[in-house]
Design an enzyme around this catalytic site. Structure first.
Site, PDB file in Angstrom:
ATOM      1  N   SER A 149      -4.834   2.534   5.580  1.00 14.05           N
ATOM      2  CA  SER A 149      -3.557   2.777   4.904  1.00 14.05           C
ATOM      3  C   SER A 149      -3.600   2.431   3.412  1.00 14.05           C
ATOM      4  O   SER A 149      -2.809   2.959   2.635  1.00 14.05           O
ATOM      5  CB  SER A 149      -2.442   2.003   5.591  1.00 14.05           C
ATOM      6  OG  SER A 149      -2.717   0.622   5.550  1.00 14.05           O
TER       7      SER A 149
ATOM      8  N   HIS B 157       0.216  -3.695   1.098  1.00 12.68           N
ATOM      9  CA  HIS B 157       0.225  -2.393   0.409  1.00 12.68           C
ATOM     10  C   HIS B 157       0.704  -2.551  -1.029  1.00 12.68           C
ATOM     11  O   HIS B 157       1.044  -3.665  -1.453  1.00 12.68           O
ATOM     12  CB  HIS B 157       1.109  -1.424   1.207  1.00 12.68           C
ATOM     13  CG  HIS B 157       0.617  -1.245   2.619  1.00 12.68           C
ATOM     14  ND1 HIS B 157       1.138  -1.931   3.690  1.00 12.68           N
ATOM     15  CD2 HIS B 157      -0.388  -0.488   3.108  1.00 12.68           C
ATOM     16  CE1 HIS B 157       0.485  -1.601   4.792  1.00 12.68           C
ATOM     17  NE2 HIS B 157      -0.450  -0.723   4.474  1.00 12.68           N
TER      18      HIS B 157
ATOM     19  N   ASP C 198       5.830  -7.432   3.030  1.00  9.20           N
ATOM     20  CA  ASP C 198       4.565  -6.704   3.043  1.00  9.20           C
ATOM     21  C   ASP C 198       3.796  -7.067   1.778  1.00  9.20           C
ATOM     22  O   ASP C 198       4.131  -6.613   0.681  1.00  9.20           O
ATOM     23  CB  ASP C 198       4.850  -5.194   3.099  1.00  9.20           C
ATOM     24  CG  ASP C 198       3.572  -4.337   3.029  1.00  9.20           C
ATOM     25  OD1 ASP C 198       2.481  -4.901   2.767  1.00  9.20           O
ATOM     26  OD2 ASP C 198       3.677  -3.114   3.229  1.00  9.20           O
TER      27      ASP C 198
END
Ligand SMILES: *[C@@H]1O[C@H](CO)[C@@H](O)[C@H](O)[C@H]1NC(C)=O
Ligand SMILES: *[C@@H]1O[C@H](CO)[C@@H](O)[C@H](O)[C@H]1NC(C)=O
Ligand SMILES: *[C@@H]1O[C@H](CO)[C@@H](O)[C@H](O)[C@H]1NC(C)=O
Ligand SMILES: *[C@@H]1O[C@H](CO)[C@@H](O)[C@H](O)[C@H]1NC(C)=O
Ligand SMILES: *[C@@H]1O[C@H](CO)[C@@H](O)[C@H](O)[C@H]1NC(C)=O
Ligand SMILES: *[C@@H]1O[C@H](CO)[C@@H](O)[C@H](O)[C@H]1NC(C)=O
Length: 451
Positions: A189, A433, A430
């Site tokens: 990802s 990312h 998060d």
């Protein structure tokens, strides 16, 4: 390499646990996110003619092969694959028909300036390179402003190498480099984030009816007719064949990989002209299970993440060594993307994470626990033997500084959050990312320097 995993884990049990739970869920959500893009896109384009997208051949999810027959190829792994039993790793390694050459240091002598050593400079005239809301392919996982991030400072930083300047990003020039070519990102990802960044960087100059995005699949394709070029993303989080190769459903009890086969993925990537690989975080989730292609009874061997990654990198290196003609194909490897889960590391006496961080770390050479040194050394070793065929995009140090660049709570979360979580933003932030526009755009600016 053969160190047992539980030993390693006890050193940092809490961090490891938080990290594990977090990454499994965030990486999963990411996939749904892409579907969301396509839904949004379909929705936005309502009433307009959508270009018809060529059907992409997919691997079979439940192949009918009988792996007890010695002359058949082994059963293809899918998310229903299981190990019949598991034993400790035997130390076995694949035997490759084409050995990877010993280390050659040709690249080092050609380098005049280290583009990866430098500092972040606040520059709101040159950056961001595009606006978040102007990119129809933006991911809800990375669109931090849309999801309420109040401070936009993370968009305004330019990377300044110490001993030279980066060539300015020029979208026309980039398209000229890509004309008639296939550029393919292959990995997890984080690599998908870089792919979305590249698509956002490139798409604005192509009229809407001269570009298209295929539906989410293991291979997702952005096509620009105008330049007869594609910018593609292949989901291959472990590089080798694994039971996690479904881009949507891969929340699994056990991670099973074939340490001796990249074929499922290489059959898709071998026709690309420019390849950008990454792999790292999936190997940080604990032990993985090896199912050798010759193993007919479903007996797996268990190995720690680093050991598993080394076997996967070997399989990949063998593919590069035997199949890549550097005059015809460019291959890049993007190094580890750092995480920022422990703010103590940059701000002693603070027990938060990337949440609420608004500026980069200024301490030159800062290195946090999110970037594993043994992994870095292993990658160095593998890549040094491929240096005439693979260019390294060494993003680790420069991204280490960017504790401010992660979505934290400003992204779409697909699972509903409990009141307890909501009352403590660090608990679900998060810190893996990267918001777009942001850090991944700079990785692409670096890629642009090398093309
Ligand atoms: C698989 O092949 C073997 C050998 O040909 C055969 O004995 C066995 O019945 C087959 N199994 C299945 C499930 O088809
Ligand atoms: C850029 O930043 C400076 C200093 O924070 C500010 O004064 C200026 O208005 C900003 N310019 C733009 C275009 O945002
Ligand atoms: C982003 O949007 C602002 C305001 O609409 C505009 O001034 C700016 O030029 C845009 N930037 C880019 C890179 O398109
Ligand atoms: C961008 O590249 C194109 C094509 O190479 C060139 O004609 C143009 O002058 C460049 N633009 C800038 C701002 O450098
Ligand atoms: C488009 O690019 C492909 C290679 O990706 C090439 O085979 C084909 O001939 C090109 N088509 C045109 C019309 O240039
Ligand atoms: C990447 O850079 C780091 C220093 O920031 C260095 O230790 C490492 O060896 C480099 N890795 C590769 C593959 O070039």
């Amino acid at each position: 390499m053969m160190q047992r995993c539980h030993k390693k884990k006890t050193q940092v049990p809490l961090i490891a646990l938080i990290f594990f739970v977090f990454i499994v869920s965030t990486i999963l959500y990411n996939e749904r996110n892409i579907q969301q893009i396509h839904q949004d896109q379909a929705h936005n384009d309502d009433g307009h003619h959508q270009p018809i997208i060529k059907q992409i051949p997919l691997y079979k999810l439940s192949p009918p092969q009988n792996n007890t027959h010695p002359n058949r190829s082994p059963v293809v792994l899918d998310r229903y694959s299981t190990c019949k039993s598991t034993v400790e790793y035997s130390g076995r390694r694949a035997e490759w028909d084409v050995p990877v050459p010993e280390s050659d240091n040709r690249r080092a002598s050609l380098e005049t300036c280290d583009l990866f050593s430098g500092k972040w400079v606040f520059d709101n005239t040159s950056h961001p390179l595009y606006n978040e809301s102007d990119c129809p392919y933006m991911s809800d996982q990375l669109a931090c402003h849309k999801h309420g991030r109040p401070d936009l400072g993370y968009q305004f930083w330019r990377w300044q190498p110490h001993n030279c300047n980066l060539k300015r990003w020029n979208v026309t020039e980039m398209w000229e480099k890509l004309r008639g070519k296939r550029l393919m990102f292959v990995g997890d990802s984080l690599n998908r984030g870089q792919w979305i960044s590249m698509v956002c960087l490139l798409q604005s100059v192509v009229p809407a009816d001269k570009r298209s995005m295929s539906p989410n699949a293991p291979l997702t394709i952005f096509r620009a007719e105008l330049y007869n070029a594609t910018v593609e993303f292949l989901w291959a989080p472990l590089i080798v064949e694994s039971n996690s190769d479904d881009p949507v459903n891969h929340r699994l009890e056990e991670r099973i990989m074939r340490p001796d086969s990249v074929l499922r993925h290489s059959s898709q990537w071998e026709h690309a002209d420019i390849l950008v690989f990454n792999s790292y975080l999936w190997w940080r989730q604990g032990p993985v299970k090896l199912l050798w292609s010759t193993e007919e009874n479903g007996v797996c061997e268990e190995i720690n993440g680093l050991g598993g990654m080394e076997l996967a990198m070997d399989a990949w290196a063998n593919w590069v060594a035997s199949k890549v003609d550097p005059l015809k194909k460019r291959v890049f490897f993007v190094t580890m993307s750092p995480t920022h889960f422990t703010s103590q590391e940059w701000k002693p006496e603070n027990d938060g994470n990337c949440y609420n961080e608004k500026t980069p770390i200024e301490d030159e050479g800062y290195w946090g626990s999110g970037s594993d040194l043994p992994t870095m050394r292993m990658i160095d070793r593998v890549l040094s033997r491929l240096s005439s065929k693979v260019s390294v995009v060494n993003i680790t140090q420069l991204s280490e500084y960017r504790k401010d660049g992660h979505p934290s709570i400003y992204r779409k979360f697909w699972e509903s959050l409990s009141p307890k979580q909501l009352s403590d933003p660090t608990s679900y932030s998060d810190c893996i990312h990267w918001c777009l526009p942001g850090v991944s755009d700079v990785w692409n600016e670096l890629l642009f320097q090398f093309l």
